[in-house]
Every structure is written in structure tokens, then in C-alpha cells.
Write a protein that holds these residues in place. Structure first.
Motif, mmCIF file in Angstrom:
data_model
loop_
_atom_site.group_PDB
_atom_site.id
_atom_site.type_symbol
_atom_site.label_atom_id
_atom_site.label_comp_id
_atom_site.label_asym_id
_atom_site.label_seq_id
_atom_site.Cartn_x
_atom_site.Cartn_y
_atom_site.Cartn_z
ATOM 1 N N ILE A 180 0.851 -1.197 0.000
ATOM 2 C CA ILE A 180 0.000 0.000 0.000
ATOM 3 C C ILE A 180 0.884 1.245 0.000
ATOM 4 N N ALA A 181 0.663 2.121 -0.975
ATOM 5 C CA ALA A 181 1.445 3.352 -1.078
ATOM 6 C C ALA A 181 0.815 4.489 -0.297
ATOM 7 N N SER A 182 -0.519 4.580 -0.333
ATOM 8 C CA SER A 182 -1.180 5.684 0.364
ATOM 9 C C SER A 182 -2.648 5.361 0.584
ATOM 10 N N VAL A 183 -3.188 5.950 1.663
ATOM 11 C CA VAL A 183 -4.619 5.868 1.964
ATOM 12 C C VAL A 183 -5.067 7.282 2.282
ATOM 13 N N GLY A 184 -6.174 7.702 1.703
ATOM 14 C CA GLY A 184 -6.645 9.065 1.930
ATOM 15 C C GLY A 184 -8.142 9.110 2.132
ATOM 16 N N PHE B 186 -13.072 6.940 1.314
ATOM 17 C CA PHE B 186 -11.684 6.488 1.380
ATOM 18 C C PHE B 186 -11.184 6.089 -0.005
ATOM 19 N N THR B 187 -9.904 6.324 -0.235
ATOM 20 C CA THR B 187 -9.230 5.761 -1.400
ATOM 21 C C THR B 187 -7.908 5.159 -0.934
ATOM 22 N N ALA B 188 -7.536 4.036 -1.543
ATOM 23 C CA ALA B 188 -6.251 3.388 -1.249
ATOM 24 C C ALA B 188 -5.539 3.128 -2.564
ATOM 25 N N THR B 189 -4.252 3.419 -2.600
ATOM 26 C CA THR B 189 -3.460 3.252 -3.813
ATOM 27 C C THR B 189 -2.268 2.357 -3.502
ATOM 28 N N ASP B 190 -2.047 1.347 -4.367
ATOM 29 C CA ASP B 190 -0.892 0.474 -4.150
ATOM 30 C C ASP B 190 0.323 1.014 -4.910
ATOM 31 N N ARG B 191 1.441 0.327 -4.762
ATOM 32 C CA ARG B 191 2.689 0.838 -5.344
ATOM 33 C C ARG B 191 2.701 0.755 -6.867
#
Length: 202
Positions: A25-29, A139-144
Motif C-alpha cells: 500500500i502506497a497511500s490511503v486518503g 476512502f481511497t487506497a493506492t498500491d505501489r
């Protein structure tokens, strides 16, 4: 002191591509929108144990970063560190806590509430979202690899009216509310000093 709205947004986020103890996981916003006042934005959610991620400079004019005791020899403008509000780190629960302050107090007292929150709660502050507004977030989650997943919008949070409280010195507390030492403050005890042995409101 006083009352304000504090919001905690958190969610468990995992990625099946993670391996070897390294999260993919790169980021969660969290993207938020207020139903009134035109406020919107994005806040990062972190799984970091709430280490300091920024600082908030004090809003009141009374400098609070003092050295020397019992009488301070120097006072500078204070900066209060804040974190995400997450605990503990590394449990896949990404968190962000923040305060919403919409104090309508007249006079120079209003900044003290924000300073108290920043100092005592170590969380970031959003100012100005009006009382009665509904704050909706997703929520949004972005992987690498850059793949982003968006979760269902969270239930809206109701923003209450902030309040201001002061006790201990009636003259000073009145001044903090109204910005004057006459009018409603006239005759109150307190704020005694060499220049005003009977008290500044007398």
C-alpha cells in the motif's frame, strides 16, 4: 478551553500483493466535503502510531514557548506538533483524527481554544466549517503499482457549534470574550498588576 467537534476516520486496508513483511500500500486518503461553507479537501490516513507529521503555529498573540522559571526570561511563538491519531502502528488500520473549530466568540479569546486543542490533543485543526454542516467522506487506497480503490462513502458526521470557556480571573475572561475592559467587563475583579492595583476592569 471549550467544546469542539473531533472526528476520527479509520479503516482496515490490506493488499494481497504484499509479501515479505512489506506492505504494497502506497497511500490511503479520505476526501471530505462539507454540506455548507464550501469546504472540501483530502487528508492522508496513516498506520504510523501517530508520530509527528507536522506542526501548527499558535494562533493567540500571547507567546507560549517560554524558558526560565518561576518567571520566564523569554517567550517565543509556540509550534505544536500533530500526528495522525493512529495507534498502534503496523496493524493495517489507517487513521486520521482532526478537530473542527467554528468558534464565534468575539474578542481575542477565540484563538486560545485552537491552541489548547493543538497542544493537548496533538491533532490537526480544520477551521470555519459552520455548525450544523454535515461532513461526508470517502476512502481511497493506492498500491505501489498505482492502482486505486475507492470505498463506499462513510456516514456523514454532524459538525456542532464550538464553545469557549474561561475561569479563574473574571476580568481577564471577560476581556477574552469581548476585547474590552469596560462595558460588560466594568467592575469585575482580576487582572491586578503594578499599573492597575485595583484591577484593570475597575
Amino acid at each position: 478551553g471549550g467544546a469542539y467537534t473531533e472526528i476520527r476516520a479509520d479503516g482496515v486496508v490490506t493488499d494481497g500483493d504484499s509479501s515479505g513483511g512489506t506492505s504494497d500500500i502506497a497511500s490511503v486518503g479520505a476526501t471530505y466535503v462539507a454540506s455548507a461553507g464550501g469546504f472540501s479537501g483530502t487528508l492522508a490516513l496513516l498506520d504510523d502510531g501517530s508520530i509527528a507529521i507536522g506542526t501548527q503555529v499558535q494562533q493567540s498573540d500571547v507567546r507560549e514557548a517560554c524558558t526560565g522559571a518561576p518567571v520566564p526570561s523569554a517567550c517565543l511563538t509556540a509550534s505544536y506538533p500533530f500526528g495522525s491519531g493512529d495507534a498502534p502502528a503496523g496493524d493495517d488500520r489507517f487513521t486520521r483524527r482532526f478537530a473542527v473549530v467554528n468558534l464565534a466568540t468575539a474578542g481575542p479569546g477565540a484563538p486560545f481554544l485552537a491552541d489548547c486543542i493543538a497542544r493537548d490533543r496533538a491533532i490537526s485543526i480544520l477551521s470555519g466549517i459552520p455548525a450544523g454542516a454535515q461532513l461526508t467522506a470517502s476512502f481511497t487506497a493506492t498500491d505501489r503499482a498505482g492502482t486505486t480503490t475507492t470505498a463506499t462513502a462513510l456516514p456523514p458526521a454532524a459538525i456542532a457549534a464550538s464553545t469557549f470557556a474561561c475561569s479563574g480571573d473574571p476580568c481577564l475572561c471577560c476581556y477574552l470574550r469581548f476585547g474590552v475592559v469596560d462595558g460588560p467587563c466594568l467592575g469585575l475583579a482580576g487582572l491586578v498588576g503594578p499599573a492597575a492595583p485595583a484591577g484593570l476592569c475597575h
